[in-house]
Structures are given as C-alpha cells and as structure tokens.
Design a protein around this motif. Structure first.
Motif, mmCIF file in Angstrom:
data_model
loop_
_atom_site.group_PDB
_atom_site.id
_atom_site.type_symbol
_atom_site.label_atom_id
_atom_site.label_comp_id
_atom_site.label_asym_id
_atom_site.label_seq_id
_atom_site.Cartn_x
_atom_site.Cartn_y
_atom_site.Cartn_z
ATOM 1 N N ALA A 1 -3.234 -0.019 -5.576
ATOM 2 C CA ALA A 1 -2.376 -1.217 -5.635
ATOM 3 C C ALA A 1 -1.233 -1.052 -6.621
ATOM 4 N N ALA A 2 -0.606 0.116 -6.611
ATOM 5 C CA ALA A 2 0.556 0.438 -7.448
ATOM 6 C C ALA A 2 0.195 0.625 -8.914
ATOM 7 N N GLY A 3 -1.093 0.779 -9.207
ATOM 8 C CA GLY A 3 -1.551 1.160 -10.537
ATOM 9 C C GLY A 3 -2.352 2.441 -10.416
ATOM 10 N N ASP A 4 -3.304 2.657 -11.367
ATOM 11 C CA ASP A 4 -4.140 3.845 -11.254
ATOM 12 C C ASP A 4 -5.633 3.525 -11.267
ATOM 13 N N GLY A 5 -5.978 2.232 -11.324
ATOM 14 C CA GLY A 5 -7.373 1.836 -11.204
ATOM 15 C C GLY A 5 -8.225 2.076 -12.437
ATOM 16 N N VAL A 6 -7.621 2.507 -13.542
ATOM 17 C CA VAL A 6 -8.369 2.733 -14.774
ATOM 18 C C VAL A 6 -7.704 1.981 -15.913
ATOM 19 N N SER A 7 -8.407 1.899 -17.031
ATOM 20 C CA SER A 7 -7.863 1.188 -18.179
ATOM 21 C C SER A 7 -6.733 1.977 -18.817
ATOM 22 N N LEU A 8 -7.009 3.214 -19.150
ATOM 23 C CA LEU A 8 -6.024 4.110 -19.747
ATOM 24 C C LEU A 8 -6.110 5.437 -19.013
ATOM 25 N N GLY A 9 -5.041 5.837 -18.372
ATOM 26 C CA GLY A 9 -5.078 6.999 -17.500
ATOM 27 C C GLY A 9 -4.806 8.301 -18.222
ATOM 28 N N LEU A 10 -4.867 9.366 -17.439
ATOM 29 C CA LEU A 10 -4.492 10.696 -17.894
ATOM 30 C C LEU A 10 -3.241 11.107 -17.151
ATOM 31 N N GLY A 11 -2.230 11.547 -17.883
ATOM 32 C CA GLY A 11 -0.975 11.951 -17.270
ATOM 33 C C GLY A 11 -0.949 13.437 -16.997
ATOM 34 N N THR A 12 0.050 14.121 -17.528
ATOM 35 C CA THR A 12 0.188 15.552 -17.316
ATOM 36 C C THR A 12 -1.020 16.289 -17.887
ATOM 37 N N ILE B 1 10.902 1.735 -5.079
ATOM 38 C CA ILE B 1 9.955 0.784 -5.656
ATOM 39 C C ILE B 1 10.266 -0.634 -5.175
ATOM 40 N N GLU B 2 11.542 -0.982 -5.140
ATOM 41 C CA GLU B 2 11.939 -2.307 -4.669
ATOM 42 C C GLU B 2 11.477 -2.555 -3.240
ATOM 43 N N PHE B 3 11.568 -1.517 -2.406
ATOM 44 C CA PHE B 3 11.205 -1.669 -0.995
ATOM 45 C C PHE B 3 9.689 -1.627 -0.798
ATOM 46 N N GLU B 4 9.044 -0.642 -1.406
ATOM 47 C CA GLU B 4 7.624 -0.403 -1.148
ATOM 48 C C GLU B 4 6.724 -1.440 -1.809
ATOM 49 N N PHE B 5 7.100 -1.906 -2.974
ATOM 50 C CA PHE B 5 6.200 -2.745 -3.767
ATOM 51 C C PHE B 5 6.745 -4.157 -3.930
ATOM 52 N N ARG B 6 7.226 -4.698 -2.852
ATOM 53 C CA ARG B 6 7.642 -6.098 -2.815
ATOM 54 C C ARG B 6 6.506 -6.931 -2.237
ATOM 55 N N ASN C 1 -0.716 -9.934 -6.391
ATOM 56 C CA ASN C 1 -1.724 -8.880 -6.212
ATOM 57 C C ASN C 1 -2.545 -8.622 -7.479
ATOM 58 N N VAL C 2 -2.633 -9.609 -8.357
ATOM 59 C CA VAL C 2 -3.310 -9.383 -9.642
ATOM 60 C C VAL C 2 -4.789 -9.057 -9.481
ATOM 61 N N MET C 3 -5.433 -9.593 -8.456
ATOM 62 C CA MET C 3 -6.858 -9.315 -8.284
ATOM 63 C C MET C 3 -7.128 -7.866 -7.882
ATOM 64 N N ALA D 1 1.692 -6.083 2.075
ATOM 65 C CA ALA D 1 2.304 -5.183 1.100
ATOM 66 C C ALA D 1 1.286 -4.195 0.561
ATOM 67 N N LEU D 2 0.048 -4.628 0.382
ATOM 68 C CA LEU D 2 -0.985 -3.730 -0.134
ATOM 69 C C LEU D 2 -1.275 -2.590 0.837
ATOM 70 N N GLN D 3 -1.065 -2.820 2.129
ATOM 71 C CA GLN D 3 -1.278 -1.760 3.107
ATOM 72 C C GLN D 3 -0.172 -0.713 3.076
ATOM 73 N N GLY D 4 0.953 -1.050 2.458
ATOM 74 C CA GLY D 4 2.030 -0.081 2.301
ATOM 75 C C GLY D 4 3.061 -0.156 3.410
ATOM 76 N N ARG D 5 4.230 0.366 3.104
ATOM 77 C CA ARG D 5 5.325 0.397 4.083
ATOM 78 C C ARG D 5 5.651 1.848 4.444
ATOM 79 N N LEU D 6 6.178 2.607 3.490
ATOM 80 C CA LEU D 6 6.432 4.026 3.755
ATOM 81 C C LEU D 6 5.193 4.872 3.516
ATOM 82 N N GLY D 7 4.316 4.422 2.635
ATOM 83 C CA GLY D 7 3.071 5.139 2.403
ATOM 84 C C GLY D 7 3.255 6.452 1.662
ATOM 85 N N VAL D 8 2.276 7.333 1.814
ATOM 86 C CA VAL D 8 2.285 8.630 1.136
ATOM 87 C C VAL D 8 2.919 9.664 2.057
#
Length: 516
Positions: free
Chosen positions: A142-153, A303-308, A400-402, A497-504
C-alpha cells in the motif's frame, strides 16, 4: 509530593504529573512551581467552592471564561467504565470537509509518468544500485513497506522478509517509518516528510525551503518533485556509506550540487542508459543530457498518477453518491464530533499539515544523539530549532490508513486499536507502551527499544505530550466507540487505487533486478 518525586526517579512522568497537579489544585505552591519548570504548564487557577444550595434545589452552575479549547485539569486518568453500552446518535460538532475533486490535484503528464514509473522501480538511482524507491514504497504494501523501520541499501527482499545482504550489508535501520505516498500530488500539500523539512515557504510564494537551501537552478514542477531529490542522499535509504560508491563519497564530502555533485552523478548514470535518454528526448521534444530535476519531475508525475486515492466510501458519501455503512457513519460522527479527531485531521486531505507532539514511543536508531549519548528523534524541532517543536511530527493524511501500518513516525504501533488508545491519552499511553513494532531481522542486536526504556528520553517525550494535551480536551472512548472509529477509517480505503494502475514493470532500462 513524595509520590511525585518517587515517580520521576523511576521515569514514570504520568504518575508524577498527576500527583503534582493534584497537589497544585490543593494549593501547594511548590508543586505548582515544579509543574511549570518540568512540564511548562500554566498554574491552575483555584476557584472558590460554590455556595451551598438550598434544600432540594439544583446547585447553581458555575460558569467561567474558558479558551476556545479547554485544557484538562489533570493528565488523563482512565476512569472505570462499563464494557459496552448503546451508542447514541452523536451529532456532528463541525462541518464535514469538501470532497476531493479533479481540481484538488495537478493535471497529470502521462508520458512523463511512464518514465517515472520505470525510474521508481529501478535501483539505478541508489549508490550501490541495490535499492529502488519502490523498495520502501511498494504497491504490495500500500505504498509503504509493511514494517515499522525498514532496511534500505545493503539488503534484499521486501517488507518483513527483507534481510541484510551483499558486500555492503545494512547494519542499521532507516530511522523513521516509510510514509505511504497517497495523494502527495494534491495541490494543497505544503509540507513533506514527518518533520516537514521540505515545505512551501510561507513568506515567499512559489519558493520552497529545503535542507539544501534554494534550488532555483532547477526546474521543479511541484513540492513532490523537490521531495523526490532527497531519499537518494540518505546513507541508510539509498546512497550507501562513504567508501562504497562515488555517490556516497560525494555526499560525505558535502558535494551535492555542481557537475561533480551527487545529483549530477546520478543524472549521468540515467543519461548513460539509452532507453532513458531516448524516453526523455521524446518527452521534451529535443535530445539533451538527462538532468536531475527532470528525473525528480518524472518520479513525481508517476507518484501523482499511481498513488491517488479519492474514490473511497467516505469520498462517495461526501459527493452524495453513496451511503456508508451504519457503523462507518457513526464512526464519522465521532471523528468529526466528540472524539475531536478532526481538530488535527481536517480539510479534504484529513490533515492540518501541522506538527503535534503525540508522545509516540521512540524506537530504533533515532536521527541524532543527545548530550548523554542516547539516540533520539526530536522531530520538527530539528528543522525549526525551536524547543517548543520538540517531538512534534506532521499530522498524516488518512486515505488508505488501515492498509499502511505500522503506525506512527517510527512505526511503534502495529495494533491500530492500541494506536488510537494512545492518541486519546499520550502521556499514559507512553508509560504503558508494550513493544509491538514489526521489524525485519538485522542479524545483530539492534537495540530497537533501548531509547524507549531510557527514563531520560521518556521523560522528555512525555513532557512534550503533556504540554500538547493542555491545548485540547480530554476524550475518553469505550471499546465499542473505538470499533466505530475503526469502521470509519476502513471507509477511507480506495480499493481501486490499492489494486494499482501501472503496477510493477516487467523490467527496467538498467537491467537491474526488480524486487517484487
């Protein structure tokens, strides 16, 4: 008084605040002085008792002048209440916001968004070419990473399954929760990031305040495009550490601008890939080197298009096109009425875009060290350098806060019910917090709750929350009322919107692996 001292020594500032406030109300000047010094609270005005009523007469009501929002006399106490009762039809204390409309958003650029789509998923923008924007803002989460604090590079995988990996394996978490990207393209957005370090200049129309100063030499289409320039400069998120790659080296040497700066080096990487150079040339109608501002504009357009998200049951209700469920409707009445949620979650975006100290538990590595060597995150105060902003963070938008937990600037809450309870009473909530963060394995003792267990840090956060609590009324809700609020929050989901527009995308021009 002894109870207050004992509580402070144990780091229990909720009990200390309560004990001292009671003594102050009883006329103890020492307690009043301590409250002002420790919690910056105004002294209580002790009122004389009302006159004795005549026999069998109703006692006369005492009316005193009050500020627009009355402050509680005490730090909130949890009063014993029955476990359930019928919920009355609560009136709306304030008007509902206007619905989001086409005018709420900038006009889209489909061609530029398609380029941004590829860039968003392409690890080429990271120093070690192993992490993309989508790693922490993935459609699957849902446009996040599903964790509290993620791992980047320096890691592989997504969300909770992400693990340190490779020659430059991650050894530290990203210090803040990855915010979801919903509706960041709205015209009314004025601040970016949890601490608002990217913001529209309130004194100069059209200007933007950033950690890198004015960016007038760039042509940036929006505040979101400005924001897109900065994750690539973060060592934990995308850049990597000095000695690992030329991008990280430039950042460590504070070379951000200019032909040998980090942004120019990244733009040169993208420009060297024929598919990107050709796509930008087609879009602009002329062949030229790809610039970093064009990359940022492309990311923002995607981002404006995909996550509206503006087709929720609540939005349809506001447009008078459909009804919400009875439970969501009653939750809405609480939200905009007695529960007082809309005092901060206001306007069409359900955010006042201001900063509030809500006593969030401090987990993870923090953003800096205090004088005693403990890691901490003082939020907005690190930007404004104003002690009054200590531990204050931006009010998040709620579409989409839930779907975008864990919640809080550090993702300390994975239970939405516990998060809402904490919001009602931040001082008591911080004192009673039980670890529940969702954290990917780091392969070492990360000390994720070290700061939470430190009495000095808890005291500072609790004091900031106590000061904030004096500016708003105390609200006590039953479990069934919390259920109704959650039903309303669920009505803020935009399932389309949660299902995505352009997707991966299937592949990206760099040929690097897409983590999906």
């Amino acid at each position: 008084m002894n109870q207050g001292f004992a509580a402070m020594q144990q780091g229990d500032f909720f009990t200390a605040f309560t004990a001292l406030r009671r003594l102050e109300q009883a006329g103890d000047p020492q307690a009043s002085q301590m409250l002002q010094e420790l919690f910056l609270t105004p002294p209580v005005q002790v009122r004389p008792p009302p006159p004795s009523p005549a026999p069998y007469a109703r006692p006369p009501r005492q009316v005193a002048a009050a500020p627009p929002v009355a402050a509680p006399d005490l730090a909130p106490l949890r009063a014993p209440r029955p476990t359930a009762r019928p919920i009355p039809h609560a009136p709306l204390d304030g008007s509902l916001p206007a619905p989001l409309s086409e005018d709420s958003f900038r006009a889209g650029d489909a061609a530029l968004a398609r380029i941004g789509h590829l860039l968003f998923f392409d690890p080429v923008l990271s120093g070690n070419m192993d992490v993309a924007c989508a790693t922490c803002h993935h459609p699957r989460h849902a446009a996040g990473d599903g964790v509290s604090l993620g791992l980047g590079t320096g890691a592989q995988g997504l969300g909770h399954d992400r693990r340190p990996d490779g020659m430059h394996a991650a050894h530290r978490r990203i210090p803040r929760n990855a915010p979801a990207l919903w509706n960041l393209g709205a015209r009314d957005i004025r601040v970016m990031f949890h601490d608002g370090r990217i913001e529209a200049d309130p004194d100069t129309p059209g200007a933007v305040l950033t950690p890198q100063g004015p960016l007038d030499y760039m042509t940036l289409d929006s505040l979101l495009a400005v924001q897109a320039l900065f994750p690539v400069l973060s060592a934990e998120e995308m850049a990597g550490q000095a000695g690992e790659n030329p991008i990280a080296d430039a950042i460590a040497a504070e070379r951000i601008h200019g032909d040998d700066g980090a942004w120019a080096l990244l733009a040169a990487r993208v420009d060297a890939l024929p598919d990107y150079r050709r796509a930008f040339a087609t879009w602009r109608g002329a062949d030229a080197s790809v610039r970093m501002d064009e990359i940022a504009n492309a990311l923002a357009a995607f981002i404006e298009f995909e996550f509206r998200a503006d087709q929720t049951p609540f939005d349809q209700y506001l447009r008078e096109l459909a009804a919400m469920s009875p439970q969501a409707g009653e939750g809405m009445r609480l939200f905009f009425g007695r529960a007082n949620c809309a005092s901060c979650h206001s306007g069409p975006l359900l955010s006042d875009q201001k900063f509030h100290a809500m006593g969030q538990p401090p987990i993870g590595p923090g953003k800096e060290q205090d004088d005693d060597g403990y890691t901490r995150d003082i939020g907005r105060a690190a930007v404004t350098l104003d002690p009054a902003d200590a531990y204050a963070f931006r009010t998040p938008m709620l579409r989409n806060v839930m779907q975008t937990g864990p919640w809080g600037h550090a993702g300390a809450f994975s239970d939405i019910r516990a998060f809402l309870r904490h919001h009602l009473d931040p001082v008591a909530g911080l004192a009673a917090y039980q670890p529940q963060a969702v954290l990917p394995e780091l392969g070492r003792d990360a000390g994720d709750y070290m700061v939470t267990q430190d009495a000095h840090q808890r005291a500072a956060i609790s004091a900031a929350a106590a000061r904030a609590m004096t500016q708003r009324p105390l609200v006590i809700l039953q479990d069934d009322e919390i259920d109704l609020l959650i039903a309303f929050l669920a009505a803020l989901d935009d399932t389309g919107a949660l299902q995505g527009r352009l997707g991966v995308p299937d592949a990206v021009p760099s040929g690097l692996e897409i983590q999906d």
